[in-house]
Scaffold this active site. Structure first.
Site, PDB file in Angstrom:
ATOM      1  N   ASP A  15     -13.217  12.812   3.620  1.00  0.00           N
ATOM      2  CA  ASP A  15     -11.970  12.727   3.402  1.00  0.00           C
ATOM      3  C   ASP A  15     -11.402  13.709   2.736  1.00  0.00           C
ATOM      4  O   ASP A  15     -12.148  15.044   2.285  1.00  0.00           O
ATOM      5  CB  ASP A  15     -11.624  11.507   2.541  1.00  0.00           C
ATOM      6  CG  ASP A  15     -10.140  11.233   2.332  1.00  0.00           C
ATOM      7  OD1 ASP A  15      -9.419  11.153   3.344  1.00  0.00           O
ATOM      8  OD2 ASP A  15      -9.793  11.196   1.201  1.00  0.00           O
ATOM      9  N   SER A  16      -9.871  14.060   3.004  1.00  0.00           N
ATOM     10  CA  SER A  16      -9.125  15.142   2.113  1.00  0.00           C
ATOM     11  C   SER A  16      -9.237  15.025   0.556  1.00  0.00           C
ATOM     12  O   SER A  16      -9.021  16.200   0.145  1.00  0.00           O
ATOM     13  CB  SER A  16      -7.781  15.097   2.591  1.00  0.00           C
ATOM     14  OG  SER A  16      -7.152  13.861   2.322  1.00  0.00           O
ATOM     15  N   TYR A  49      -3.533  16.467   3.130  1.00  0.00           N
ATOM     16  CA  TYR A  49      -3.299  16.804   4.583  1.00  0.00           C
ATOM     17  C   TYR A  49      -2.376  16.472   5.096  1.00  0.00           C
ATOM     18  O   TYR A  49      -1.902  17.018   6.163  1.00  0.00           O
ATOM     19  CB  TYR A  49      -4.822  16.338   5.286  1.00  0.00           C
ATOM     20  CG  TYR A  49      -6.103  16.898   5.278  1.00  0.00           C
ATOM     21  CD1 TYR A  49      -6.202  18.083   4.156  1.00  0.00           C
ATOM     22  CD2 TYR A  49      -6.990  17.065   5.975  1.00  0.00           C
ATOM     23  CE1 TYR A  49      -7.558  18.659   3.921  1.00  0.00           C
ATOM     24  CE2 TYR A  49      -8.357  17.470   6.083  1.00  0.00           C
ATOM     25  CZ  TYR A  49      -8.413  18.310   4.839  1.00  0.00           C
ATOM     26  OH  TYR A  49      -9.583  18.971   4.808  1.00  0.00           O
ATOM     27  N   GLY A  50      -1.710  15.344   4.897  1.00  0.00           N
ATOM     28  CA  GLY A  50      -0.496  14.456   5.460  1.00  0.00           C
ATOM     29  C   GLY A  50       0.537  15.385   5.660  1.00  0.00           C
ATOM     30  O   GLY A  50       1.410  14.718   6.605  1.00  0.00           O
ATOM     31  N   CYS A  56     -10.579   9.680   7.138  1.00  0.00           N
ATOM     32  CA  CYS A  56      -9.508  10.189   6.767  1.00  0.00           C
ATOM     33  C   CYS A  56      -8.583   9.955   8.121  1.00  0.00           C
ATOM     34  O   CYS A  56      -8.980  10.397   8.961  1.00  0.00           O
ATOM     35  CB  CYS A  56      -9.525  11.537   6.497  1.00  0.00           C
ATOM     36  SG  CYS A  56      -7.861  12.210   6.161  1.00  0.00           S
ATOM     37  N   ASN A  57      -7.604   9.224   8.021  1.00  0.00           N
ATOM     38  CA  ASN A  57      -6.793   8.814   9.241  1.00  0.00           C
ATOM     39  C   ASN A  57      -5.860  10.222   9.754  1.00  0.00           C
ATOM     40  O   ASN A  57      -6.068  10.269  10.873  1.00  0.00           O
ATOM     41  CB  ASN A  57      -5.705   7.622   8.877  1.00  0.00           C
ATOM     42  CG  ASN A  57      -6.478   6.516   8.714  1.00  0.00           C
ATOM     43  OD1 ASN A  57      -6.481   5.531   9.679  1.00  0.00           O
ATOM     44  ND2 ASN A  57      -6.648   6.097   7.615  1.00  0.00           N
ATOM     45  N   THR A  58      -5.552  10.754   8.733  1.00  0.00           N
ATOM     46  CA  THR A  58      -4.889  12.227   9.208  1.00  0.00           C
ATOM     47  C   THR A  58      -5.723  13.000   9.955  1.00  0.00           C
ATOM     48  O   THR A  58      -5.585  13.718  11.016  1.00  0.00           O
ATOM     49  CB  THR A  58      -4.420  12.919   7.984  1.00  0.00           C
ATOM     50  OG1 THR A  58      -3.499  11.927   7.051  1.00  0.00           O
ATOM     51  CG2 THR A  58      -3.582  14.034   8.157  1.00  0.00           C
ATOM     52  N   GLU A  83      -4.089  11.293  -6.193  1.00  0.00           N
ATOM     53  CA  GLU A  83      -4.853  12.308  -6.399  1.00  0.00           C
ATOM     54  C   GLU A  83      -4.656  12.583  -7.769  1.00  0.00           C
ATOM     55  O   GLU A  83      -5.553  13.047  -8.571  1.00  0.00           O
ATOM     56  CB  GLU A  83      -4.862  13.507  -5.361  1.00  0.00           C
ATOM     57  CG  GLU A  83      -5.138  13.217  -4.216  1.00  0.00           C
ATOM     58  CD  GLU A  83      -6.758  13.295  -3.970  1.00  0.00           C
ATOM     59  OE1 GLU A  83      -7.269  14.273  -4.507  1.00  0.00           O
ATOM     60  OE2 GLU A  83      -7.474  12.470  -2.994  1.00  0.00           O
ATOM     61  N   CYS A 140      -4.128   5.067   6.187  1.00  0.00           N
ATOM     62  CA  CYS A 140      -4.446   6.069   5.219  1.00  0.00           C
ATOM     63  C   CYS A 140      -5.552   5.704   4.098  1.00  0.00           C
ATOM     64  O   CYS A 140      -5.307   4.609   3.674  1.00  0.00           O
ATOM     65  CB  CYS A 140      -3.100   6.838   4.583  1.00  0.00           C
ATOM     66  SG  CYS A 140      -3.599   7.973   3.174  1.00  0.00           S
ATOM     67  N   THR A 141      -6.605   6.260   4.122  1.00  0.00           N
ATOM     68  CA  THR A 141      -7.807   5.580   3.103  1.00  0.00           C
ATOM     69  C   THR A 141      -7.483   5.768   1.742  1.00  0.00           C
ATOM     70  O   THR A 141      -8.352   5.165   1.040  1.00  0.00           O
ATOM     71  CB  THR A 141      -9.030   6.663   3.465  1.00  0.00           C
ATOM     72  OG1 THR A 141      -8.741   8.017   3.407  1.00  0.00           O
ATOM     73  CG2 THR A 141      -9.649   6.145   4.960  1.00  0.00           C
ATOM     74  N   HIS A 142      -6.381   6.323   1.275  1.00  0.00           N
ATOM     75  CA  HIS A 142      -5.945   6.269   0.069  1.00  0.00           C
ATOM     76  C   HIS A 142      -5.287   4.995  -0.373  1.00  0.00           C
ATOM     77  O   HIS A 142      -5.343   4.444  -1.346  1.00  0.00           O
ATOM     78  CB  HIS A 142      -4.889   7.521  -0.359  1.00  0.00           C
ATOM     79  CG  HIS A 142      -5.576   8.767  -0.436  1.00  0.00           C
ATOM     80  ND1 HIS A 142      -6.150   9.437   0.362  1.00  0.00           N
ATOM     81  CD2 HIS A 142      -5.735   9.651  -1.716  1.00  0.00           C
ATOM     82  CE1 HIS A 142      -6.800  10.494   0.054  1.00  0.00           C
ATOM     83  NE2 HIS A 142      -6.387  10.688  -1.319  1.00  0.00           N
TER      84      HIS A 142
HETATM   85  N1  DGL Z   1      -6.545   9.629   2.751  1.00  0.00           N
HETATM   86  C1  DGL Z   1      -6.348  10.379   4.090  1.00  0.00           C
HETATM   87  C2  DGL Z   1      -5.891   9.420   5.186  1.00  0.00           C
HETATM   88  O1  DGL Z   1      -6.328   8.648   5.410  1.00  0.00           O
HETATM   89  C3  DGL Z   1      -5.247  11.586   4.004  1.00  0.00           C
HETATM   90  C4  DGL Z   1      -4.313  11.484   2.995  1.00  0.00           C
HETATM   91  C5  DGL Z   1      -4.095  13.171   2.915  1.00  0.00           C
HETATM   92  O2  DGL Z   1      -4.613  13.934   2.483  1.00  0.00           O
HETATM   93  O3  DGL Z   1      -2.644  13.290   2.902  1.00  0.00           O
HETATM   94  O4  DGL Z   1      -4.759   9.864   6.034  1.00  0.00           O
END
Ligand code: DGL
Length: 269
Positions: free
Chosen positions: A7-8, A39-40, A70-72, A162, A194-196
């Site tokens: 993940d990011s 990453y988003g 990580c979806n992104t 974060e 988004c996994t967050h």
């Molecule tokens: N948690 C990640 C996702 O699922 C990335 C979030 C990020 O780094 O912006 O998209």
């Protein structure tokens, strides 16, 4: 023997927890690219380069299979990585497809033509990069017809998580749900893309109200991985379990402990 989870930053811990619960005998090596999160807000090339580098590190450490939790990264890098060729015996999988299969009531590997499904109005909450990629809508169109998807790019939530500022994260959830409702007043289901965001699931559910079904990605990914490993038992790899970060290992370990509610020790990647 370990499967890589990437993940990011810390969001992938929601997936790690679910896969560890579902597969207690499997070992996992987690990699969080906290030095480069979020990453988003990056462009697709940037996300691709960072993701590729991280996945290569996990392969080098003996993981044969890496899950992009990580979806992104799944939206911007997975297809490109798969198309540009993977080293012999190495695989990378993303987190989008299990979610879409659940939403469209499909079993794994059901490649029948797209069909009508019960969910007609779906809200997607995701990072700006995931929303811009339209990857979710593209994968959905292969499997379902007549589903109206309204995507809300949720700037700021990942940074707040974060940083450990959950009060700000909650306020941002409320304002992004309000913005979504102005475009789609009555969604039937909401996808936390988004996994967050599962870390803010209660805030999303409270803002959306009890009638909206909030789909949890982590459990769906865990089910899919269990199924994959039954069919590919040789993909467990030879790596050692653990936690790697490109960020400050002490700080990241502290934040991870608050999320997982157990002691974890990150090492420099
Ligand atoms: N948690 C990640 C996702 O699922 C990335 C979030 C990020 O780094 O912006 O998209």
């Amino acid at each position: 023997m370990a499967v890589g989870i990437f993940d990011s930053g810390l969001g992938g811990l929601t997936v790690l927890e679910a896969v560890q619960t579902r597969l207690p005998d499997v070992k996992f090596l987690y990699f969080g690219d906290s030095a480069h999160a979020p990453y988003g807000v990056r462009d697709a090339d940037d996300v691709y380069d960072l993701t590729r580098k991280a996945v290569e590190k996990l392969w080098d450490r003996g993981c044969d299979l890496v899950i992009l939790a990580c979806n992104t990264a799944s939206a911007a890098a997975l297809r490109r990585m798969q198309e540009s060729g993977l080293p012999d015996g190495k695989r990378v999988l993303g987190v989008f497809v299990p979610l879409i299969e659940a939403l469209t009531e499909r079993q794994w590997g059901d490649n029948s033509p797209p069909r009508e499904v019960d969910m007609k109005h779906v809200a997607l909450f995701a990072t700006p990069a995931t929303v811009a990629s339209r990857a979710f809508q593209r994968e959905l169109a292969f499997r379902a017809i007549g589903v109206d998807v309204e995507a809300q790019a949720c700037g700021g939530i990942v940074d707040a998580i974060e940083e450990g500022d959950l009060i700000l994260a909650e306020a941002l959830v409320r304002s992004h749900v309000d913005a979504l409702r102005r475009k789609m007043p009555d969604p039937q289901a909401a996808i936390l893309g988004c996994t967050h965001y599962p870390l803010m699931q209660q805030a999303f559910q409270a803002a959306l109200g009890p009638d909206v079904k909030v789909l949890s990605q982590a459990e769906l990914v865990a089910e899919s991985l269990a199924d994959y490993l039954v069919r590919h038992p040789n993909m467990m790899g030879s790596g050692k379990a653990g936690f790697l970060t490109t960020g400050d290992a002490t700080r990241v370990s502290d934040r991870a402990m608050q999320i997982l509610r157990r002691q974890v020790t990150f090492e420099a990647a």
